[in-house]
Design a protein around this motif. Structure first.
Motif, PDB file in Angstrom:
ATOM      1  N   GLY B 150      -9.898   5.003   3.059  1.00 56.14           N
ATOM      2  CA  GLY B 150      -9.469   5.505   1.750  1.00 56.14           C
ATOM      3  C   GLY B 150      -8.055   6.055   1.711  1.00 56.14           C
ATOM      4  O   GLY B 150      -7.620   6.598   0.691  1.00 56.14           O
ATOM      5  N   ALA B 151      -7.309   5.884   2.812  1.00 55.38           N
ATOM      6  CA  ALA B 151      -5.958   6.449   2.858  1.00 55.38           C
ATOM      7  C   ALA B 151      -4.913   5.530   2.224  1.00 55.38           C
ATOM      8  O   ALA B 151      -3.901   5.987   1.719  1.00 55.38           O
ATOM      9  CB  ALA B 151      -5.575   6.746   4.312  1.00 55.38           C
ATOM     10  N   LEU B 152      -5.178   4.224   2.267  1.00 54.36           N
ATOM     11  CA  LEU B 152      -4.237   3.252   1.684  1.00 54.36           C
ATOM     12  C   LEU B 152      -4.819   2.634   0.429  1.00 54.36           C
ATOM     13  O   LEU B 152      -6.032   2.431   0.332  1.00 54.36           O
ATOM     14  CB  LEU B 152      -3.931   2.122   2.669  1.00 54.36           C
ATOM     15  CG  LEU B 152      -3.124   2.410   3.916  1.00 54.36           C
ATOM     16  CD1 LEU B 152      -2.649   1.081   4.527  1.00 54.36           C
ATOM     17  CD2 LEU B 152      -1.916   3.302   3.636  1.00 54.36           C
ATOM     18  N   ARG B 153      -3.945   2.301  -0.514  1.00 54.69           N
ATOM     19  CA  ARG B 153      -4.385   1.659  -1.749  1.00 54.69           C
ATOM     20  C   ARG B 153      -5.124   0.354  -1.438  1.00 54.69           C
ATOM     21  O   ARG B 153      -4.775  -0.370  -0.506  1.00 54.69           O
ATOM     22  CB  ARG B 153      -3.207   1.415  -2.677  1.00 54.69           C
ATOM     23  CG  ARG B 153      -2.124   0.536  -2.095  1.00 54.69           C
ATOM     24  CD  ARG B 153      -0.895   0.495  -3.017  1.00 54.69           C
ATOM     25  NE  ARG B 153      -1.313   0.423  -4.392  1.00 54.69           N
ATOM     26  CZ  ARG B 153      -0.885   1.249  -5.364  1.00 54.69           C
ATOM     27  NH1 ARG B 153       0.016   2.177  -5.086  1.00 54.69           N
ATOM     28  NH2 ARG B 153      -1.331   1.129  -6.582  1.00 54.69           N
ATOM     29  N   ASP B 155      -5.628  -2.124  -3.766  1.00 51.11           N
ATOM     30  CA  ASP B 155      -5.361  -3.191  -4.739  1.00 51.11           C
ATOM     31  C   ASP B 155      -4.351  -4.238  -4.253  1.00 51.11           C
ATOM     32  O   ASP B 155      -3.965  -5.129  -5.003  1.00 51.11           O
ATOM     33  CB  ASP B 155      -4.922  -2.592  -6.095  1.00 51.11           C
ATOM     34  CG  ASP B 155      -3.686  -1.712  -5.966  1.00 51.11           C
ATOM     35  OD1 ASP B 155      -3.241  -1.466  -4.824  1.00 51.11           O
ATOM     36  OD2 ASP B 155      -3.166  -1.267  -7.008  1.00 51.11           O
ATOM     37  N   VAL B 156      -3.916  -4.134  -3.001  1.00 53.87           N
ATOM     38  CA  VAL B 156      -3.135  -5.219  -2.384  1.00 53.87           C
ATOM     39  C   VAL B 156      -3.904  -5.635  -1.130  1.00 53.87           C
ATOM     40  O   VAL B 156      -4.337  -4.780  -0.351  1.00 53.87           O
ATOM     41  CB  VAL B 156      -1.713  -4.754  -1.993  1.00 53.87           C
ATOM     42  CG1 VAL B 156      -0.922  -5.914  -1.399  1.00 53.87           C
ATOM     43  CG2 VAL B 156      -0.970  -4.166  -3.188  1.00 53.87           C
ATOM     44  N   LEU B 160      -1.830  -9.061   3.348  1.00 52.34           N
ATOM     45  CA  LEU B 160      -0.536  -9.131   2.677  1.00 52.34           C
ATOM     46  C   LEU B 160       0.269  -7.856   2.954  1.00 52.34           C
ATOM     47  O   LEU B 160       1.477  -7.901   3.206  1.00 52.34           O
ATOM     48  CB  LEU B 160      -0.779  -9.299   1.170  1.00 52.34           C
ATOM     49  CG  LEU B 160       0.222 -10.088   0.344  1.00 52.34           C
ATOM     50  CD1 LEU B 160       0.619 -11.382   1.011  1.00 52.34           C
ATOM     51  CD2 LEU B 160      -0.366 -10.365  -1.050  1.00 52.34           C
ATOM     52  N   VAL B 161      -0.429  -6.709   2.938  1.00 51.09           N
ATOM     53  CA  VAL B 161       0.220  -5.433   3.272  1.00 51.09           C
ATOM     54  C   VAL B 161       0.826  -5.507   4.673  1.00 51.09           C
ATOM     55  O   VAL B 161       1.996  -5.162   4.887  1.00 51.09           O
ATOM     56  CB  VAL B 161      -0.783  -4.260   3.211  1.00 51.09           C
ATOM     57  CG1 VAL B 161      -0.202  -3.005   3.863  1.00 51.09           C
ATOM     58  CG2 VAL B 161      -1.185  -3.975   1.766  1.00 51.09           C
TER      59      VAL B 161
END
Lengths: 202, 202
Positions: B150-153, B155-156, B160-161
């Motif tokens: 839950g630390a990174l968004r 929606d990407v 790809l990140v």
């Protein structure tokens, strides 16, 4: 260049148009390096004899120049369009320039790949580097203007922001392969989200 | 490799040690491309005759392998250290991997530049690509783990990140020149700030 119409078509020789010759030459340059590609390699790739290749191609350097111009003309047009956008903020102009640069990189990936590998080993390459520097300077100005209007954080030097932002954009030519899922819109959404909003969970 | 001790030193020949030979070879490869560099070019660069070069260098491919191993060993060590960090979150492990990758890129810029240009044209290059893929897979797993906690968004897409984040990191080998102002700490601060916090003014 097609063969003169007065000559009968030679059996077994594919009738390449100039665009196909350029496309396949760029693919070969990207695969084995421009400096590592001889006219003989190019002839072999295209199915021409070493002497026939000169009916189709003036020189290796002319092909390089054409390919680099394709990439540079489109990237320059993106910058000029963003710069001349009326009514918007510098922030919006920068986001637009990022999105449209991604579109050019996707549409012209082989030519941009070649451009990004240019080292300045010939007059054609030096001219391409001069045009790249002009584009980079315009982008750095856009970043600075967006910082000045208070839209971008001021704790990272604008020239560093510009380098890293377009470093991320340019990196996609190295790994992006069109697959029907990740297209130019998905890519530019991902890049603008990461760069402007950040990776931290909202 | 130094010349056998039983031979008197030759006048006018610089006494290169193996490290210097490797360093100058890598500089030459980066300048004119590995495939575009012959043993003759290397001899000229180092001030050896074409026959003397073989006393100092087994083969071009052996130099490439040594240089790629320097870069790959250090990048692998960064990933393994981040993966094995005890007590931290995946988010902290990822930030640490980013920071330490930047440090390796700055410390080993010529070797990493060479690594990032490898296309797989030989067994040595294919092995380097295999090791790069392992590193990329580990980084993608770290990103996924940071999203999962839950630390990174979310929606990407994590892959790809990972591509774009390390695309930004890797881009620095193309433009970074040590100047006493921008060092590894300034660079890794800039990269982690842009990537995790985003460019938008706080």
């Amino acid at each position: 260049m097609s063969e003169p119409a007065s000559q009968p078509p030679r059996r077994g020789r594919p009738g390449y148009d100039q665009e196909t010759v350029l496309r396949r030459a760029v693919e070969l340059f990207n695969r084995q390096g421009y400096d590592g590609t001889s006219m003989g390699d190019l002839a072999k790739e295209l199915g021409f004899t070493k002497s026939a290749i000169y009916h189709h191609v003036d020189s290796k350097s002319h092909l390089l120049e054409q390919a680099l111009d394709v990439a540079l003309d489109e990237l320059t047009a993106v910058i000029e369009a963003a710069r001349d956008m009326s009514g918007g903020t510098a922030y919006l102009r920068l986001r637009t320039a990022v999105r449209q640069s991604v579109e050019v990189l996707v549409a012209q990936q082989p030519a941009v790949t070649l451009l990004l590998r240019v080292r300045g080993n010939s007059p054609v390459e030096l001219e391409a580097l001069r045009r790249r520097r002009w584009i980079d300077a315009q982008l750095a100005e856009l970043v600075q203007a967006a910082v000045d209007e208070g839209a971008l954080r001021a704790d990272v030097a604008p020239d560093l922001v510009s380098r890293l932002l377009f470093g991320m954009v340019n990196s996609l030519v190295e790994w992006y392969r069109p697959d029907g899922v990740v297209d130019a819109t998905v890519l530019s959404d991902a890049i603008t989200t990461i760069a402007f909003d950040g990776l931290n969970a909202p």
